[in-house]
Write an enzyme that holds these catalytic residues in place. Structure first.
Site, PDB file in Angstrom:
ATOM      1  N   CYS A  76       0.826  -1.208   0.000  1.00  0.00           N
ATOM      2  CA  CYS A  76       0.000   0.000   0.000  1.00  0.00           C
ATOM      3  C   CYS A  76       0.866   1.266   0.000  1.00  0.00           C
ATOM      4  CB  CYS A  76      -0.869   0.037   1.249  1.00  0.00           C
ATOM      5  SG  CYS A  76      -1.829  -1.451   1.470  1.00  0.00           S
ATOM      6  N   ARG A  90       2.311   0.951  -5.792  1.00  0.00           N
ATOM      7  CA  ARG A  90       2.369   0.193  -4.538  1.00  0.00           C
ATOM      8  C   ARG A  90       1.083  -0.592  -4.268  1.00  0.00           C
ATOM      9  NH1 ARG A  90       6.643   2.027  -1.366  1.00  0.00           N
ATOM     10  NH2 ARG A  90       5.723   1.068   0.471  1.00  0.00           N
ATOM     11  N   TRP A 132      -3.112  -2.304  -1.599  1.00  0.00           N
ATOM     12  CA  TRP A 132      -2.884  -3.653  -2.124  1.00  0.00           C
ATOM     13  C   TRP A 132      -3.428  -4.590  -1.060  1.00  0.00           C
ATOM     14  CZ3 TRP A 132       1.213  -7.449  -0.805  1.00  0.00           C
ATOM     15  CH2 TRP A 132       1.200  -8.546  -1.665  1.00  0.00           C
ATOM     16  N   ASN A 175      -0.022   1.087   5.990  1.00  0.00           N
ATOM     17  CA  ASN A 175       0.707   0.169   5.106  1.00  0.00           C
ATOM     18  C   ASN A 175       1.401  -0.842   5.996  1.00  0.00           C
ATOM     19  OD1 ASN A 175       2.326  -1.139   3.240  1.00  0.00           O
ATOM     20  ND2 ASN A 175       3.897   0.454   3.272  1.00  0.00           N
ATOM     21  N   GLY A 176       1.097  -2.124   5.790  1.00  0.00           N
ATOM     22  CA  GLY A 176       1.735  -3.174   6.599  1.00  0.00           C
ATOM     23  C   GLY A 176       0.726  -4.241   6.951  1.00  0.00           C
ATOM     24  N   GLU A 229      13.631 -15.623 -15.813  1.00  0.00           N
ATOM     25  CA  GLU A 229      13.163 -14.234 -15.803  1.00  0.00           C
ATOM     26  C   GLU A 229      12.127 -14.008 -16.917  1.00  0.00           C
ATOM     27  OE1 GLU A 229      13.085 -11.992 -13.809  1.00  0.00           O
ATOM     28  OE2 GLU A 229      12.802 -10.123 -14.874  1.00  0.00           O
ATOM     29  N   LYS A 281       8.318 -12.810 -16.267  1.00  0.00           N
ATOM     30  CA  LYS A 281       7.803 -11.581 -16.886  1.00  0.00           C
ATOM     31  C   LYS A 281       6.517 -11.869 -17.648  1.00  0.00           C
ATOM     32  CE  LYS A 281       9.619  -9.288 -15.522  1.00  0.00           C
ATOM     33  NZ  LYS A 281      10.554  -8.712 -14.584  1.00  0.00           N
ATOM     34  N   GLU A 301       3.560 -12.740 -15.306  1.00  0.00           N
ATOM     35  CA  GLU A 301       3.213 -11.607 -14.452  1.00  0.00           C
ATOM     36  C   GLU A 301       2.331 -10.578 -15.162  1.00  0.00           C
ATOM     37  OE1 GLU A 301       6.708  -9.347 -13.443  1.00  0.00           O
ATOM     38  OE2 GLU A 301       5.773  -8.474 -11.681  1.00  0.00           O
ATOM     39  N   HIS A 304      12.827 -34.653 -19.040  1.00  0.00           N
ATOM     40  CA  HIS A 304      12.622 -35.362 -17.775  1.00  0.00           C
ATOM     41  C   HIS A 304      11.246 -35.057 -17.170  1.00  0.00           C
ATOM     42  CE1 HIS A 304      16.663 -36.898 -17.775  1.00  0.00           C
ATOM     43  NE2 HIS A 304      17.141 -35.678 -17.981  1.00  0.00           N
ATOM     44  N   LYS A 322       4.217  -3.241  -6.583  1.00  0.00           N
ATOM     45  CA  LYS A 322       5.641  -3.162  -6.912  1.00  0.00           C
ATOM     46  C   LYS A 322       6.535  -3.493  -5.733  1.00  0.00           C
ATOM     47  CE  LYS A 322       9.040  -1.402  -9.652  1.00  0.00           C
ATOM     48  NZ  LYS A 322       9.349  -2.480 -10.604  1.00  0.00           N
TER      49      LYS A 322
HETATM   50  O1  M6R Z   1      11.963  -4.538  -4.959  1.00  0.00           O
HETATM   51  P1  M6R Z   1      12.495  -5.918  -5.129  1.00  0.00           P
HETATM   52  O2  M6R Z   1      13.505  -6.054  -6.188  1.00  0.00           O
HETATM   53  O3  M6R Z   1      12.992  -6.499  -3.837  1.00  0.00           O
HETATM   54  O4  M6R Z   1      11.237  -6.785  -5.567  1.00  0.00           O
HETATM   55  C1  M6R Z   1      11.323  -8.182  -5.661  1.00  0.00           C
HETATM   56  C2  M6R Z   1      10.170  -8.750  -6.435  1.00  0.00           C
HETATM   57  O5  M6R Z   1       8.959  -8.468  -5.764  1.00  0.00           O
HETATM   58  C3  M6R Z   1      10.100  -8.197  -7.861  1.00  0.00           C
HETATM   59  O6  M6R Z   1      11.281  -8.420  -8.544  1.00  0.00           O
HETATM   60  C4  M6R Z   1       8.955  -8.865  -8.650  1.00  0.00           C
HETATM   61  O7  M6R Z   1       9.223 -10.212  -8.840  1.00  0.00           O
HETATM   62  C5  M6R Z   1       8.776  -8.116  -9.977  1.00  0.00           C
HETATM   63  N1  M6R Z   1       7.446  -7.596 -10.050  1.00  0.00           N
HETATM   64  C6  M6R Z   1       9.040  -8.968 -11.159  1.00  0.00           C
HETATM   65  O8  M6R Z   1       8.878  -8.273 -12.356  1.00  0.00           O
END
Ligand code: M6R
Length: 587
Positions: free
Chosen positions: A2, A27, A72, A96-97, A459, A463, A466, A482, A582
């Site tokens: 948040c 956020r 969030w 936030n938390g 990665e 991506k 996500e 396998h 994020k």
């Molecule tokens: O801020 P950070 O790099 O610690 O965040 C880690 C992950 O939450 C972040 O990399 C997440 O996997 C991304 N949204 C991927 O694109």
């Protein structure tokens, strides 16, 4: 996670808070809300949806003091009632938390009382109202004494024309404006409003009015926290001509690589001091940061011949890790605030390890606890999906691994210096439209590679899933046979990354296995001759030739663009994927 914003000063609070919330939307974007104080009365507007839902409400929210929130959802579904601010009696609170003991507190203080929301946050405002007897500071302290978990709280009270702030394990900053003062989760919210900020520490309580900011520690003793420059500027946060932040940030990959190189020179000496006598490295991170850690493991083992492990930060904390005085932990985080990573770093420190932070965020919780900080020069990253921060991290980790191997940054820079140009060529020349179309029509996409290419495959898979929601997995190419091969049929796509001449033949086998099971295959490569090998059978996307170890800087651009284009074909918002935020500041 948040985002919170608060303002008290000479202008209409709801308008200023609304602008700040728009900048913090990365956020979380499940709901948004603002509470303002006018004539000793609190007014609230809140709604499920993105921050934009508040536009029609702010006109009716009078007053020069207020707090706002973009959510969030963790406890309680996204809805109007679960939206913050939460109110009770003379108080409105944004949080936030996560309050871990909210059920116990409810049982203890409000047994039989029906709450308005399903959130863990409502307990905070109820407690404030319960403990308040006219002394705001002592009510705040009483609340802090019983809460367990993480919180950054901004509070307004009908009796006080200002803001109160409480912080533990979630970020909170105070901003100093020309005609008033602010509180926020992060610097971008205050871009253009405050050139100076103070970062609060865990346990701090702040009382903020238009002309004065008082900060107390957890024992209510006045605390000096110092002011620093707010590096976020409105220009650095603007979208410009780009349709989405994700594309803008992919275009910024070359600059991210360049700035990270420049930044490394300033910390090289310190990093080599911290690494003196180290004989084992553990790399921790989450999501994309973990994936860049996998590349770093290869770098460290290859360049320095030192044992290195990459661990998911949230797992590292609970596995009773083996740490010796000669272990260094490299903690990677774009935001520097990811709870799992920050806690992993703190655990490592408590066990006697040296900790090096690799991050974009110079004033974050991670940088504040680390022995040394390697800056990632990506600049602010707004899109939830990490792009330029990944390539910045790879650059930083390459240089760090070279330091460990006794190679100077100057010498390493020779190979790196050509990379920004090659990144630009990749962005300008590759065409990922066919692959994106295949992914959009597929039941599942499988990203395959060996060695470093496998790390990039993970990665690429992250991506794609996500931001497009296409089911996807990353696998070592040799593992296909396998088990995963059972999933390959006419509706499956395999994306095979091949940048290592030594392993090209082996990876070609994986492509053949996919094709023979009627799957579609696309090869991302800079190895010569593969177009011919797969002519008429598999699409080949050529990226420029470069040093083998630096190829992730180019192959990553290709998989990022594939994810972006696929998301657009499926009508997804690439910048704000569903259910995500994020910066994840809760465990
Ligand atoms: O801020 P950070 O790099 O610690 O965040 C880690 C992950 O939450 C972040 O990399 C997440 O996997 C991304 N949204 C991927 O694109």
């Amino acid at each position: 996670m948040c985002g919170i914003v608060g303002y008290t000063g000479g202008r209409k609070a709801s308008e200023i808070i609304y602008e700040g919330l728009k900048r913090l939307e990365y956020r979380g974007y499940d709901s948004a809300g603002i509470a303002t104080l006018s004539g000793g009365e609190i007014f609230v507007g809140k709604k499920q949806g993105r921050v934009g839902v508040l536009e029609s409400l702010i006109g009716g929210l009078d007053g020069n003091t207020g707090v706002g929130h973009t959510r969030w959802a963790t406890h309680g579904k996204p809805s109007d009632v679960n939206a913050h601010p939460h109110c009770a009696g003379k108080f409105a609170v944004v949080h936030n938390g996560i309050i871990e003991n909210f059920a116990q507190l409810k049982e203890r203080f409000f047994c039989g009382v029906e709450f308005s929301s399903q959130t863990d946050s409502e307990i905070i405002v109820r407690l404030l109202n319960e403990f308040y007897d006219g002394d705001l500071l002592s009510a705040l302290k009483c609340v802090a004494d019983v809460l367990q978990g993480s919180y950054a709280l901004a509070v307004i009270c009908a009796d006080f024309n200002g803001l109160a702030v409480l912080k533990k394990n979630s970020p909170a900053i105070i901003g100093y404006g020309k005609d008033g003062n602010f509180v926020a989760s992060d610097c971008p919210a205050l871009a253009g409003e405050c050139s100076e900020i103070t970062i609060l520490e865990d346990g701090d309580i702040a009382v903020v009015s238009q002309d004065c900011v008082r900060i107390y520690d957890g024992d209510l003793k006045p605390a000096e926290r110092g002011r620093i420059k707010n590096l976020a500027t409105p220009a650095s946060l603007e979208l410009g001509d780009c349709p989405h932040y994700m594309l803008k940030e992919i275009y910024e990959v070359p600059a991210s690589v360049e700035r990270t190189c420049a930044g490394y020179f300033t910390v090289e000496k310190k990093v080599s001091e911290v690494l003196r006598g180290i004989d084992r490295i553990i790399i921790v991170g989450c999501g994309t940061a973990y994936n860049s850690g996998l590349v770093a493991k290869r770098y460290i083992e290859s360049f320095a011949r030192m044992p290195a492990e990459a661990e998911i930060a949230g797992e590292f904390r609970y596995k009773n890790p083996v740490i010796t005085p000669t272990t260094a932990v490299i903690a990677i985080s774009q935001s520097g605030e990811t709870a799992d990573t920050v806690e992993a770093a703190k655990l490592a420190l408590s066990l006697g390890a040296k900790v090096i932070a690799v991050t974009n965020a110079p004033y974050s919780a991670l940088t504040r606890c680390a022995d040394a900080v390697v800056p990632v020069g990506a600049g602010p990253e707004i899109c939830v999906a990490a792009t330029k921060s990944y390539t910045g991290q790879i650059t930083a980790l390459y240089l760090l691994a070279k330091t460990l191997a006794g190679v100077s940054a100057q010498a390493s820079f020779e190979k790196l210096s050509v990379m920004p140009k090659l990144c630009i060529q990749t962005i300008e020349n590759i065409d990922v439209s066919t692959l994106a179309d295949m992914c959009a029509r597929s039941d599942g996409a499988y990203f395959l590679g060996r060695d470093i290419d496998y790390a990039v495959a993970l990665e690429g898979s992250l991506k794609l899933k996500e931001i497009s929601y296409v089911p996807s997995e990353g696998y070592p190419a040799g593992e296909l046979k396998h088990g995963t091969l059972a999933l390959i049929d006419i509706r499956a796509v395999a994306v095979v990354i091949i940048t290592d001449e030594r392993l090209a033949g082996k990876c070609e086998n994986a492509v053949e296995q996919v094709l023979s099971r009627k799957g579609k295959a696309v090869v991302i490569t800079n190895v010569g001759g593969l177009e011919k090998t797969f002519e008429g059978r598999a699409e080949v996307i050529k990226i420029p030739k470069c040093d083998m170890y630096l190829s992730p800087l180019l192959s990553a651009i290709a998989v990022q663009l594939v994810a972006y284009r696929t998301a657009l074909l499926l009508d997804r918002d690439p910048d704000k994927p569903r259910n995500l935020a994020k910066s994840v500041t809760v465990e």
